[in-house]
Design a protein around this motif. Structure first.
Motif, PDB file in Angstrom:
ATOM      1  N   GLN A 220       0.837  -1.209   0.000  1.00 59.00           N
ATOM      2  CA  GLN A 220       0.000   0.000   0.000  1.00 59.00           C
ATOM      3  C   GLN A 220       0.866   1.251   0.000  1.00 59.00           C
ATOM      4  OE1 GLN A 220      -2.471  -0.401   3.495  1.00 59.00           O
ATOM      5  NE2 GLN A 220      -4.253  -0.924   2.275  1.00 59.00           N
ATOM      6  N   LEU A 221       1.911   1.232   0.830  1.00 61.32           N
ATOM      7  CA  LEU A 221       2.761   2.406   0.962  1.00 61.32           C
ATOM      8  C   LEU A 221       3.419   2.762  -0.358  1.00 61.32           C
ATOM      9  CD1 LEU A 221       4.216   4.562   2.625  1.00 61.32           C
ATOM     10  CD2 LEU A 221       5.918   2.839   3.234  1.00 61.32           C
ATOM     11  N   THR A 222       4.033   1.795  -1.017  1.00 63.20           N
ATOM     12  CA  THR A 222       4.751   2.103  -2.265  1.00 63.20           C
ATOM     13  C   THR A 222       3.785   2.560  -3.367  1.00 63.20           C
ATOM     14  OG1 THR A 222       4.717  -0.264  -2.843  1.00 63.20           O
ATOM     15  CG2 THR A 222       6.705   0.590  -1.776  1.00 63.20           C
ATOM     16  N   LEU A 242      12.559  -1.538  -5.430  1.00 64.18           N
ATOM     17  CA  LEU A 242      11.590  -0.471  -5.679  1.00 64.18           C
ATOM     18  C   LEU A 242      11.143  -0.499  -7.137  1.00 64.18           C
ATOM     19  CD1 LEU A 242      13.064   2.609  -3.766  1.00 64.18           C
ATOM     20  CD2 LEU A 242      11.124   1.190  -3.105  1.00 64.18           C
ATOM     21  N   GLY A 243       9.867  -0.334  -7.345  1.00 67.95           N
ATOM     22  CA  GLY A 243       9.356  -0.375  -8.703  1.00 67.95           C
ATOM     23  C   GLY A 243       9.576   0.935  -9.445  1.00 67.95           C
ATOM     24  N   ASP A 244       9.139   0.957 -10.684  1.00 66.10           N
ATOM     25  CA  ASP A 244       9.226   2.181 -11.486  1.00 66.10           C
ATOM     26  C   ASP A 244       8.400   3.276 -10.821  1.00 66.10           C
ATOM     27  OD1 ASP A 244      10.728   0.794 -13.315  1.00 66.10           O
ATOM     28  OD2 ASP A 244       9.023   0.322 -14.616  1.00 66.10           O
ATOM     29  N   GLY A 245       8.897   4.494 -10.937  1.00 71.76           N
ATOM     30  CA  GLY A 245       8.174   5.628 -10.389  1.00 71.76           C
ATOM     31  C   GLY A 245       8.555   5.970  -8.972  1.00 71.76           C
ATOM     32  N   LEU A 246       9.546   5.244  -8.399  1.00 74.85           N
ATOM     33  CA  LEU A 246       9.988   5.520  -7.039  1.00 74.85           C
ATOM     34  C   LEU A 246      11.481   5.780  -7.011  1.00 74.85           C
ATOM     35  CD1 LEU A 246       8.022   2.762  -5.087  1.00 74.85           C
ATOM     36  CD2 LEU A 246       7.410   5.156  -5.341  1.00 74.85           C
TER      37      LEU A 246
END
Length: 282
Positions: A220-222, A242-246
């Motif tokens: 949820q946080l990410t 970490l995924g894309d966009g972070l």
């Protein structure tokens, strides 16, 4: 004092109403009132003030409430650990390890692999907890050993071994003006009006007040951070995958986080000793 008396007193002290406490305990109100009266007479202390407006704890009653909760928790923990010891004697041994969901994933995987390679290793049941839940789970006997994180988790009363210490990073959405900085200060991160820090649930399930979104897990946080609704400050190990966009940016003045393995000081479990041994050898 008997555990039954302590349970009766805790129910009344928490409800501050004999009728509701009796209903909670599944007994009639008159025997409950008599039991509390006998307890007060035996201790020669007033624990509860009663008047037409209701029931209130005295100073001595507040002390007994705290001590009674701890005593009842200890009894329940002893019962749980005894049942697991009985299962071990029947050839179904297992040890329960509590860890925070989304934290120390790599360390946990290495620990489980290292312990599995030890002679006499038993099955490890992993309980993944929300923030701050590992220590209560360990104290209650629902786990035999836990991975805790100082300064956030309370390690008082446990035996511990330090495993690693990490710096902390801010997790921001890619493209945010601060995401290109080489490092940040904690005040810069906590003061972002457009990216408030998340609100995690307390042990009782309620959330603290604040502008940040309510979150219950790392996923949820990410997602909220990627959507530009929040930011977070986490240990370096929480930045893996970490995924894309972070984007993760070091926070230079954030306190370091030390991961420890913790267990009750009276534990005689060979499985717990093996897990501690494997952890400290990593």
């Amino acid at each position: 004092m008997e555990t039954r008396e302590l349970r009766y007193f805790v129910a009344v002290a928490e409800e501050l109403h004999f009728g509701r406490a009796a209903q909670r305990l599944g007994i009639a109100q008159p025997p409950l009132s008599r039991a509390i009266g006998r307890l007060e007479r035996r201790l020669d202390i007033v624990l509860l003030e009663r008047d037409s407006r209701g029931v209130a704890l005295t100073g001595a009653g507040a002390v007994l409430l705290q001590e009674a909760r701890a005593a009842l928790d200890a009894v329940e923990a002893a019962e749980r650990r005894t049942r697991r010891a009985a299962l071990a004697a029947t050839g179904r041994p297992a040890v329960v390890l509590a860890a925070k969901a989304g934290a120390s994933g790599e360390l946990l995987a290495k620990l489980l692999d290292a312990y599995a390679a030890e002679p006499g290793a038993v099955a490890v049941d992993v309980v993944l907890c929300g923030p701050g839940e590992q220590a209560p789970v360990l104290r209650s006997g629902r786990a035999d050993v836990a991975l805790l994180h100082r300064p956030f988790d309370d390690t008082a009363g446990f035996d511990t071994e330090d495993l690693r210490t990490e710096s902390q990073f801010a997790i921001l959405p890619a493209g945010h003006p601060l995401s290109a900085r080489p490092h940040l200060r904690l005040a810069e991160v906590t003061g972002l009006p457009d990216l408030p820090l998340p609100r995690w649930p307390r042990p009782d399930g309620t959330f603290p007040d604040g502008p940040g979104p309510k979150v219950r897990d790392h996923t949820q946080l990410t997602q909220l951070i990627a959507l530009g609704r929040a930011c977070a400050v986490v240990p370096e190990s929480g930045c893996t995958g970490l995924g894309d966009g972070l984007v993760a940016v070091p926070v230079s003045d954030a306190p370091h986080v030390t991961t420890v393995i913790a267990w009750p000081p009276h534990s005689r479990s060979t499985a717990v000793a093996g897990l501690v041994r494997a952890a400290t050898a990593l």
